[in-house]
Design a protein around this motif. Structure first.
Motif, mmCIF file in Angstrom:
data_model
loop_
_atom_site.group_PDB
_atom_site.id
_atom_site.type_symbol
_atom_site.label_atom_id
_atom_site.label_comp_id
_atom_site.label_asym_id
_atom_site.label_seq_id
_atom_site.Cartn_x
_atom_site.Cartn_y
_atom_site.Cartn_z
ATOM 1 N N LEU A 1097 -3.176 38.644 76.641
ATOM 2 C CA LEU A 1097 -3.918 39.852 76.297
ATOM 3 C C LEU A 1097 -5.265 39.868 77.005
ATOM 4 C CD1 LEU A 1097 -3.159 39.906 72.452
ATOM 5 C CD2 LEU A 1097 -2.082 41.284 74.241
ATOM 6 N N PRO A 1098 -5.811 41.046 77.271
ATOM 7 C CA PRO A 1098 -7.107 41.119 77.969
ATOM 8 C C PRO A 1098 -8.257 40.615 77.094
ATOM 9 C CG PRO A 1098 -6.407 43.297 77.253
ATOM 10 C CD PRO A 1098 -5.252 42.376 76.993
ATOM 11 N N LEU A 1099 -9.375 40.248 77.747
ATOM 12 C CA LEU A 1099 -10.551 39.748 77.032
ATOM 13 C C LEU A 1099 -11.475 40.885 76.612
ATOM 14 C CD1 LEU A 1099 -11.440 36.540 79.081
ATOM 15 C CD2 LEU A 1099 -10.202 36.747 76.924
ATOM 16 N N GLU A 1100 -11.001 42.110 76.742
ATOM 17 C CA GLU A 1100 -11.762 43.257 76.251
ATOM 18 C C GLU A 1100 -10.993 43.899 75.102
ATOM 19 O OE1 GLU A 1100 -12.764 47.648 77.894
ATOM 20 O OE2 GLU A 1100 -13.684 46.009 79.050
ATOM 21 N N VAL A 1101 -11.695 44.138 73.993
ATOM 22 C CA VAL A 1101 -11.084 44.805 72.847
ATOM 23 C C VAL A 1101 -11.946 46.007 72.471
ATOM 24 C CG1 VAL A 1101 -9.970 42.737 71.921
ATOM 25 C CG2 VAL A 1101 -12.303 43.284 71.221
ATOM 26 N N SER A 1102 -11.349 46.958 71.796
ATOM 27 C CA SER A 1102 -12.107 48.148 71.417
ATOM 28 C C SER A 1102 -11.583 48.680 70.099
ATOM 29 C CB SER A 1102 -12.006 49.228 72.500
ATOM 30 O OG SER A 1102 -10.656 49.608 72.673
ATOM 31 N N ALA A 1103 -12.381 49.519 69.476
ATOM 32 C CA ALA A 1103 -11.997 50.139 68.206
ATOM 33 C C ALA A 1103 -12.810 51.392 67.995
ATOM 34 C CB ALA A 1103 -12.201 49.169 67.047
ATOM 35 N N GLU A 1104 -12.272 52.269 67.144
ATOM 36 C CA GLU A 1104 -12.954 53.529 66.846
ATOM 37 C C GLU A 1104 -12.633 53.930 65.417
ATOM 38 O OE1 GLU A 1104 -12.908 58.217 68.317
ATOM 39 O OE2 GLU A 1104 -12.311 56.620 69.702
ATOM 40 N N HIS A 1106 -14.291 56.930 62.159
ATOM 41 C CA HIS A 1106 -15.103 58.138 62.016
ATOM 42 C C HIS A 1106 -15.762 58.199 60.652
ATOM 43 C CE1 HIS A 1106 -12.207 59.095 65.189
ATOM 44 N NE2 HIS A 1106 -13.104 59.957 65.648
ATOM 45 N N MET A 1107 -16.930 58.838 60.655
ATOM 46 C CA MET A 1107 -17.538 59.245 59.406
ATOM 47 C C MET A 1107 -16.819 60.498 58.926
ATOM 48 S SD MET A 1107 -19.777 56.862 59.220
ATOM 49 C CE MET A 1107 -20.731 57.369 57.773
ATOM 50 N N ASP A 1108 -16.985 60.847 57.668
ATOM 51 C CA ASP A 1108 -16.259 62.002 57.129
ATOM 52 C C ASP A 1108 -16.648 63.318 57.792
ATOM 53 O OD1 ASP A 1108 -14.688 60.533 55.458
ATOM 54 O OD2 ASP A 1108 -15.760 61.013 53.607
ATOM 55 N N ASP A 1109 -17.838 63.373 58.416
ATOM 56 C CA ASP A 1109 -18.216 64.602 59.120
ATOM 57 C C ASP A 1109 -17.649 64.641 60.527
ATOM 58 O OD1 ASP A 1109 -19.737 62.802 60.533
ATOM 59 O OD2 ASP A 1109 -21.666 63.765 60.126
ATOM 60 N N GLY A 1110 -16.844 63.642 60.878
ATOM 61 C CA GLY A 1110 -16.220 63.589 62.203
ATOM 62 C C GLY A 1110 -16.975 62.769 63.218
ATOM 63 N N SER A 1111 -18.180 62.326 62.897
ATOM 64 C CA SER A 1111 -18.958 61.534 63.848
ATOM 65 C C SER A 1111 -18.212 60.230 64.161
ATOM 66 C CB SER A 1111 -20.339 61.204 63.275
ATOM 67 O OG SER A 1111 -21.100 62.370 63.092
ATOM 68 N N PRO A 1112 -17.953 59.980 65.458
ATOM 69 C CA PRO A 1112 -17.228 58.749 65.788
ATOM 70 C C PRO A 1112 -18.173 57.544 65.860
ATOM 71 C CG PRO A 1112 -17.638 60.011 67.784
ATOM 72 C CD PRO A 1112 -18.197 60.833 66.641
ATOM 73 N N ILE A 1113 -17.638 56.388 65.502
ATOM 74 C CA ILE A 1113 -18.298 55.108 65.754
ATOM 75 C C ILE A 1113 -17.368 54.364 66.710
ATOM 76 C CG2 ILE A 1113 -19.265 53.000 64.779
ATOM 77 C CD1 ILE A 1113 -20.652 55.444 63.710
ATOM 78 N N ARG A 1114 -17.812 54.165 67.943
ATOM 79 C CA ARG A 1114 -16.971 53.549 68.961
ATOM 80 C C ARG A 1114 -17.567 52.219 69.395
ATOM 81 N NH1 ARG A 1114 -16.697 59.158 71.202
ATOM 82 N NH2 ARG A 1114 -14.675 59.999 70.540
ATOM 83 N N LEU A 1115 -16.672 51.277 69.669
ATOM 84 C CA LEU A 1115 -17.114 49.930 70.073
ATOM 85 C C LEU A 1115 -16.166 49.376 71.135
ATOM 86 C CD1 LEU A 1115 -18.797 47.291 69.724
ATOM 87 C CD2 LEU A 1115 -17.185 46.662 67.908
ATOM 88 N N ARG A 1116 -16.750 48.808 72.169
ATOM 89 C CA ARG A 1116 -16.009 48.056 73.177
ATOM 90 C C ARG A 1116 -16.635 46.671 73.277
ATOM 91 N NH1 ARG A 1116 -17.125 50.817 77.152
ATOM 92 N NH2 ARG A 1116 -18.231 49.436 78.594
ATOM 93 N N VAL A 1117 -15.823 45.613 73.106
ATOM 94 C CA VAL A 1117 -16.316 44.239 73.141
ATOM 95 C C VAL A 1117 -15.723 43.535 74.351
ATOM 96 C CG1 VAL A 1117 -16.499 42.040 71.906
ATOM 97 C CG2 VAL A 1117 -16.424 44.180 70.619
ATOM 98 N N GLN A 1118 -16.588 42.989 75.219
ATOM 99 C CA GLN A 1118 -16.157 42.246 76.402
ATOM 100 C C GLN A 1118 -16.517 40.775 76.195
ATOM 101 O OE1 GLN A 1118 -18.591 44.989 78.808
ATOM 102 N NE2 GLN A 1118 -16.806 45.208 80.151
ATOM 103 N N VAL A 1203 -19.670 50.702 60.475
ATOM 104 C CA VAL A 1203 -19.905 49.805 61.608
ATOM 105 C C VAL A 1203 -19.125 48.503 61.411
ATOM 106 C CG1 VAL A 1203 -21.660 48.458 62.842
ATOM 107 C CG2 VAL A 1203 -22.160 50.804 62.127
ATOM 108 N N VAL A 1204 -19.144 47.966 60.185
ATOM 109 C CA VAL A 1204 -18.382 46.748 59.892
ATOM 110 C C VAL A 1204 -16.889 46.996 60.092
ATOM 111 C CG1 VAL A 1204 -17.705 45.152 58.062
ATOM 112 C CG2 VAL A 1204 -20.090 45.800 58.325
ATOM 113 N N ASP A 1205 -16.383 48.126 59.585
ATOM 114 C CA ASP A 1205 -14.963 48.444 59.750
ATOM 115 C C ASP A 1205 -14.565 48.423 61.228
ATOM 116 O OD1 ASP A 1205 -14.503 48.756 57.043
ATOM 117 O OD2 ASP A 1205 -14.770 50.926 57.048
ATOM 118 N N VAL A 1206 -15.411 48.991 62.067
ATOM 119 C CA VAL A 1206 -15.083 49.096 63.497
ATOM 120 C C VAL A 1206 -15.095 47.722 64.152
ATOM 121 C CG1 VAL A 1206 -15.909 50.011 65.690
ATOM 122 C CG2 VAL A 1206 -15.827 51.491 63.693
ATOM 123 N N ILE A 1207 -16.092 46.881 63.840
ATOM 124 C CA ILE A 1207 -16.168 45.546 64.449
ATOM 125 C C ILE A 1207 -14.958 44.713 64.035
ATOM 126 C CG2 ILE A 1207 -17.484 43.395 64.545
ATOM 127 C CD1 ILE A 1207 -20.023 45.095 64.083
#
Length: 1405
Positions: A1097-1104, A1106-1118, A1203-1207
């Motif tokens: 598997l690659p050494l980069e992971v990501s996740a996304e 949303h808050m209830d208003d639709g605001s995304p919380i996006r994360l990319r970990v290298q 933020v915790v959920d996404v990480i």
């Protein structure tokens, strides 16, 4: 030592016991066979045995360490029996000595071997027995007054069924000279009393081996005890392991009692026993209940716990249910109103369940014990030690009062001996066993707590404040990421330490053995698979060498190269780290109540404590250690010295005012009569009985109640006749908290009387004579700092009064080894105890070069500084938020502002204060001077939200132009102004609407507190339209002063550290401890990357998400595998929002540190180093780094969870938890209330999600239902799990909660919630958890969906229904196999005591 046997002719077996010193751990039959063999080989021995059997006049006197045998007449021994105060030395003539054994002297000076005479030598035996988990100790007062002690295994089924019975049998046999077969009940005609302390209840609780129990509870509360306080015990364990409830089934009872509120249509009130008026909304439906109870009986459940709302004041409903259950045939029914009639249904319910669960188990044990005696002990006084340090008749010994039965005896033992012998100086009890260490305090009266947890069950009952920490002889040793770590895992009794020869791990005991501090020859040969071998030093060395190799590999190839350590240096390092771990709770226990640890005597007992006592005392600044001659059996001795206690208590709701003094006196008199009558029924005369009255007092509006006695405060014209309880309360409040609130009314929560029946059993000690200099038994080599030293070994039994021994030396008796360290001096007291004068600690030779042992010590010391700062803040603050909810953190920072240590570990504070301190350093530059103290709360300056005020003190040092370190304290202030009370508005859109703002404010300048300026700043929000200034200026100022005082304590403690080690060394280790945390995180990132690489598997992971208003919380970990580093890039996250869901950058960093610590999976220092391997990218102007004017209150409590959920999603660690704190606020002109409500946690690889608990960035306790209804105009209609709301999966998500509030007054209801639109995600095929839902049911039946965030006016009869989200499932629901990589779940060590409860409360905010 000499032993006299004077109870008739000796049998062969009896003589054998004397000749061989009565080996404690071997079978009696084997010894008898051995003496028969010896008698056949030795003519003199054969003739001696024959002579003794034939000659009634001859009695044997045996020297245990000499070679001579002699005889004395029965007449002399009869004299001693009649008059135990005869001179102890007396020359006697031996009758026919020459004829029996040629060469024996015709006369011999006789020194009585048993100087300990307890009262009432009436020709019968008094037994005191401590049945522990491993050993049973027996302390017997024999006819004639002499004492005999015995230690045997608690479990030895091959030789006996019950250890206490066997101990009694052996002593009766030894003293009577007649064989007593094990298969026959013992004759009780010569037994006056048996006192016992037992771990039967504790073990049943720990191992969940109690009675099958059903819980009967008010309808709507079926899961109340499962939910409990809704706080989790371990902040960072994603699996959320929690003890299971004690009951097997739940029946809901149709009944309801509420406090009378006078609403239209309510019936006539009734008066409860507290004096409160009550309304019976629904009588008990016994008809509906009968069939359900019969069903329980048919399923084999015969024990019930009955827990109904407000039964502390209205017990009638529980009594009706109990009567029905008994009529139907239930064998045990525990009513919470009888188990402990105190307000708060959750701890009272746990207490009733524990009683129902444990009491039948205890009764079965007692019945089995009785069967070992003729007449089942009918004419023998049998008493059991309770958790409160008092004895109770065996028929009144209940499960909820039994969990500290064993340890309580030790506290009574040292309180009755050491405290008196050391002239009334306060004493710290230090009982170090194999698995754990018990720490307690005594200063003239027992220190009780009235609510404490054992094995995950909160018991509401008087219990001695015994603090158990996971550091004992069997604590395992580890080397983790550069740190020496001791425990909390233990080797247990099986397999035990490596030296037990059963393949066990390396432990503290092994380290002591390698250092030469334990001598294998002084232990019985009971080790190895056949339990017939001595301790193995070779096994200890081999096990420790494996750890030493790991350490030296790290030292020679790690980031900071250092010289390798010898095996002895490694062992010494682990012992020092273990000592420091045990010092922390002692500091906390004393300082919590305003005492100085160095002003105490250390009373050491237990099998392992003697090896550590000098080092512990030295580290705490104590100059005296007292070790009782029976220290290995002190709990049994304490039972012999204890009093019989009967307590009576009832709840109360009176104010402490002159108008109520007559009622209080009447209540105290009534309870006193109950106690006196109960003790008289046990045979005590009135002259033997004393009583002491207590009132449980608190300031109105606070939860900090103190149980006070007026014993030292006689009655005055303005007090009850029973004494001046008010003066006692004010004095103790001032001592513990540093201030009083004279304008605040005082409330009486409970009235209690403790009746004591003086038992008459007291030791009368006579000095042992010193006969020349002490004899050195042998000389051994012990390792200390600097190398091996010749260490003489003395035998305790040969030492006499006045003998002085210079350290280093070892003192050995049958049950313990005492190490007197270099620089210390031991002296034998006139009572035969060991008094050690502890020399001052040698100046430290530590250098700035990294030493992993010193690093481990500094790690504890830095954390201890933060903890002690917190104690000062809690003691001196005045607000409920800081003093009682403990919503604060204290921290120590290096010269660059980098976090070194932080306590407690409140998730939203982790790492955030570091941003605040570093902002001030950059912002003020050279404008920092001695005497300055800074105040800040602005989000752009590292703040979380405005109510969290941070006070920072730079510390200067002579010769240094810049601060050498910083200390800071952050506390949540209940109000700092803004558009709503509480300064947490659900609809704020700008920062100014949320309260007073401090970017960089000098709270103290040049040593002067700037009261006028800070008052003006706190009132400033009132100048903004629609806003108010602070609504509680007095509390703000008091708490700010308390924060300054806490910082000052930190400065003092670091100053002491610098004085001991030097500034350069302390600063160097501040850096090293940060590097250590960095190393642990790098190791975790490497392990994660390596695992992915191995699976292609690659050494980069990501996740996304949303808050209830639709605001995304996006994360990319290298991940950078070679460096063990990572880039966390939040680019693409949503823009700053118009509402208050914006999260300051500091909040994101706190969430990241929380996740990194959780992913590491073990304790590491939580400091700046955690973020060193991580580069964090957060786009400016986003929801995670908003503009300085943005509202942020929701970001702190809601966005942080996303933020915790996404990480965690990016790392695939576990499914989403409820992702919300469910903030609910209720208020009107006369009251305000705020709560957060739990939900379900996410499942993970190897575990199901936990239901009804807080997760991740919050851990707030919820208000007890009875407190909620008594203080606020609401009725809690339902509070139970939301069945089926957890996501399905191979491992299912935890369920959320249903909570329904019925309003009794008009008020403003505000909700601030999330996960009402987007569900908590599942992973690897697991299904998502259910969304949350907020409903309002109007009185007219209309149901309205309130949405996630709103404020609405509610009216009497309206119902708010809160449905909290469930956790996500993990793995395909159809997959029968666990996902790969399931981690093992380790059982946590069951700590207990006030120090543990304080830490739990700190982490529950």
């Amino acid at each position: 030592m000499q032993i006299h046997c004077h109870c008739g002719p000796l049998t062969t077996g009896q003589l054998l016991c004397l000749l061989l010193g009565m080996s404690l751990l071997s079978s009696y039959e084997g010894l008898r066979q051995e003496i028969q063999r010896l008698a056949q080989e030795n003519e003199e021995l054969r003739r001696l045995v024959q002579l003794i059997q034939e000659n009634q006049e001859l009695k044997l006197v045996l020297r245990s360490r000499g070679s001579s045998l002699g005889f004395c007449s029965s007449n002399f021994l009869a004299e001693v029996t009649a008059n135990p105060r005869l001179p102890r030395r007396k020359t006697i003539k031996f009758k026919d000595a020459e004829r029996v054994l040629p060469g024996l002297p015709t006369e011999e000076p006789l020194l009585d071997s048993s100087p300990n005479i307890m009262g009432s030598p009436e020709g019968r035996f008094h037994f005191a027995i401590d049945r522990g988990g491993t050993f049973t100790d027996v302390f017997a007062q024999c006819p004639g007054g002499h004492v005999r002690v015995l230690k045997l295994l608690s479990e030895d089924p091959a030789n006996y069924a019950d250890a206490p019975t066997e101990g009694i049998r052996r002593i009766l046999e030894q003293e009577g000279g007649v064989l007593l077969p094990r298969d026959r009940p013992l004759d009780t005609s010569r037994i006056a009393s048996i006192r016992m302390g037992t771990t039967v209840a504790t073990n049943a609780l720990l191992e969940r081996r109690g009675e099958r129990v059903a819980l009967l509870v008010t309808r709507g509360f079926r899961d109340l005890l499962h939910i409990g306080t809704q706080a989790r015990p371990d902040l960072f364990d994603l699996a959320v392991p929690m003890p299971e409830v004690l009951y097997e089934e739940v029946l809901e009872v149709e009944e309801r009692v509420v406090l009378y509120h006078g609403e239209p249509g309510s019936g006539s009130p009734v008066k409860g026993r507290t004096g409160d008026l009550l309304e019976i909304q629904q009588p008990v439906d016994l008809g509906a209940l009968r069939g359900k109870l019969e069903g329980l009986l048919s399923r084999g459940i015969h024990s019930l716990a009955v827990v109904l709302m407000h039964s502390y004041t209205w017990a009638q409903h529980e009594q009706q249910v109990g009567a029905l259950a008994r009529d139907l045939g239930f064998t045990h029914v525990s009513l919470s109103s009888e188990a402990m009639p105190m307000v708060r249904i959750v701890p009272r319910g746990h207490t009733a369940c524990a009683d129902a669960y444990l009491t039948p188990t205890i009764q079965r044990y007692v019945q089995g014990f009785r069967r070992g005696f003729q007449g089942q002990l009918k004419d023998v006084q049998v008493l059991f030690m309770r958790s409160d340090g008092g004895l109770a008749p065996m028929d009144a010994f209940s499960g909820s009062r039994a969990v500290l039965s064993g340890p309580a005896g030790g506290v009574v033992g040292y309180s009755a001996t050491t405290y008196q012998l050391e002239g009334g100086q306060p004493v710290i009890g230090f009982d170090m066993g194999g698995t754990s260490t018990d720490v307690s305090r005594y200063a003239g009266e027992f220190e009780h707590v009235f609510e404490a947890s054992t094995a995950g069950v909160t018991l509401q009952a008087p219990q001695l404040d015994i603090n158990t920490v996971a550091a004992g002889g069997g604590s395992r040793l580890f080397f983790r990421s550069g740190l020496f770590v001791v425990g909390p895992e233990s080797a247990g009794a099986h397999p035990g330490p490596a030296c037990y020869r059963k393949g066990g791990p390396v432990t503290v005991t092994d380290a002591n053995l390698v250092l030469g501090r334990l001598l294998p020859a002084s232990f019985p040969c009971i080790f190895g698979p056949g339990e017939d071998q001595p301790l193995s030093p070779e096994a200890s060395r081999k096990a420790l060498e494996a750890v030493a190799t790991e350490i030296n590999n790290f030292l020679t190839s790690g980031p900071c190269s250092a010289s390798p350590l010898s095996l002895e240096e490694v062992a010494m390092g682990f012992v020092r780290v273990a000592n420091e771990a045990m010092c922390r709770p002692i500091r906390a226990l004393t300082q919590a109540r305003g005492h100085d640890p160095s002003a105490h005597v250390l009373a050491c007992f237990g099998g392992a404590g003697g090896q550590h006592a000098c080092a512990i005392a030295r580290a705490l600044g104590m100059d005296t250690v007292h070790i009782h001659r029976h220290s290995g059996l002190l709990s049994a001795l304490g039972l012999a010295l204890a009093d019989v206690v009967h307590e009576a208590q009832e709840p109360c709701s009176l104010s402490y005012t002159p108008e109520t003094f007559i009622q209080l006196d009447q209540r105290l008199s009534h309870l006193e009569e109950q106690c006196v009558e109960a003790l008289r029924a046990q045979g005590f005369t009135r002259s033997q009985i004393s009583t002491e009255g207590f009132l449980h007092l608190r300031y109105q509006g606070t939860d900090c109640a103190l149980m006070v006695s007026a014993q030292q405060h006689p009655a005055t014209a303005r007090s009850p006749r029973a004494g001046d309880f008010g003066a006692a309360f004010v004095e103790r409040y001032m001592r513990e908290f540093g201030f009083v609130i004279p304008e605040r009314p005082v409330v009486v929560d409970d009235v209690r009387v403790r009746g004591t029946g003086r038992s008459g059993l007291r030791l009368e000690d006579t000095p042992k004579a010193k006969n020349g200099p002490p004899r050195v038994d042998k000389v051994t080599q012990c390792y200390f700092e600097g190398g091996y030293q010749e260490t003489p070994v003395y035998l305790l039994g040969e030492l006499g009064y006045g003998h002085q021994l210079q350290g280093p030396c070892l003192i050995i008796d049958n049950n313990s080894t005492i190490l007197v360290e270099p620089g210390c001096q031991a002296e034998v007291t006139e009572t035969g105890d060991i008094h050690i004068s502890v020399g001052a600690e040698a100046p430290s030779m530590a250098s700035t070069k990294l030493d992993p042992i010193q690093l481990s010590i500094f790690s504890h010391r830095f954390m201890s500084i933060a903890e002690q700062m917190g104690r000062i803040l809690q003691r001196t603050a005045i607000s409920t938020n800081i003093k009682e909810r403990l919503d604060f953190s204290c921290a120590l920072f290096g010269p660059d502002g980098g976090l070194v240590s932080n306590a407690p570990h409140i998730p939203v504070h982790l790492g955030a204060m570091q941003e605040t301190v570093q902002f001030q350093i950059q912002h003020l530059g050279a404008d920092l001077h001695p005497g300055d103290v800074l105040l800040s709360n602005h989000p752009s300056a590292g703040g979380s939200h405005l109510p969290d005020l941070t006070v920072i003190t730079p510390v200067f040092w002579p010769g240094q132009t810049r601060p050498v370190f910083y200390v800071a304290s952050r506390g949540h202030h209940a109000d700092i102004g803004g558009i709503t009370p509480g300064s947490m508005p659900p609809h704020s859109t700008t920062l100014q609407q949320e309260g007073a703002v401090f970017l960089s404010f000098k709270l103290v300048q040049g040593g002067v507190f700037q009261e006028e300026a800070v008052t003006e700043a706190l009132r400033a929000p009132g100048k903004i339209s629609g806003c108010s200034g602070t609504r509680n200026l007095h509390d703000n100022l008091s708490d700010l002063r308390a924060q300054v005082a806490a910082n000052q304590k930190g400065i003092q403690l670091v100053g002491e550290l610098i004085g001991q080690y030097g500034l350069d060394v302390v600063q160097a280790y501040m850096g090293y401890i940060q590097a250590n945390a960095e190393l642990a995180v790098r190791d975790m990132l490497r392990a994660f990357g390596t695992s992915r690489q191995a699976r292609g598997l690659p050494l980069e992971v990501s996740a996304e998400d949303h808050m209830d208003d639709g605001s995304p919380i996006r994360l990319r970990v290298q991940i950078n595998l070679s460096q063990g580093s990572a880039v966390f890039d939040f680019s693409g996250s949503g823009s700053e929002v118009f509402g208050n869901l914006n999260a300051p950058r500091a909040i994101t960093l706190s969430a990241l540190i929380y996740c990194l610590r959780s992913l590491v999976g073990r304790d590491i220092p939580l400091n700046q180093g955690c973020l060193a391997p991580v580069r964090v990218v957060i786009p400016k102007g986003s929801i995670l780094d908003p503009s300085p004017e943005a509202a942020v209150v929701g970001g702190n409590v809601l966005t942080s969870q996303r933020v915790v959920d996404v990480i965690l999603k990016a790392f695939g660690a576990c499914s989403a938890s409820q992702g919300c704190m469910n903030n609910v606020t209720l208020g009107n002109a006369r009251m305000g209330y705020y709560e957060t409500v739990a939900g379900g946690t996410g499942a993970g690889p190897g575990w199901h999600g936990r239901s009804g608990v807080h997760s991740h960035m919050t851990n707030t306790r919820i208000t007890d239902p009875e407190i909620l209804e008594s203080r606020y105009p609401v009725i809690l209609r339902r509070f139970e799990l939301r069945q089926g709301s957890g996501g399905r999966g191979r491992f299912r998500g935890g369920d959320g909660i249903v909570r329904e509030l019925v309003f009794r007054e008009e008020a403003l209801l505000s909700v601030l919630t999330e996960r009402r639109a987007f569900q908590p995600y599942g992973l690897y095929g697991g299904e998502p958890g259910a969304r949350g839902l907020n409903l309002l049911i109007r009185k007219d039946g209309r149901t309205v969906n309130l949405g996630g965030k709103t404020s609405v006016t509610v009216y009497p009869g309206d119902i708010f229904c809160l449905y909290t989200p469930g956790g996500g499932g993990y793995g395909d629901p159809e997959d029968p196999a666990p996902p790969p990589g399931s981690p093992p779940l380790f059982a946590a060590f069951p700590e207990r005591g006030s120090v543990y409860e304080y830490r739990r409360a700190q982490e529950a905010v």
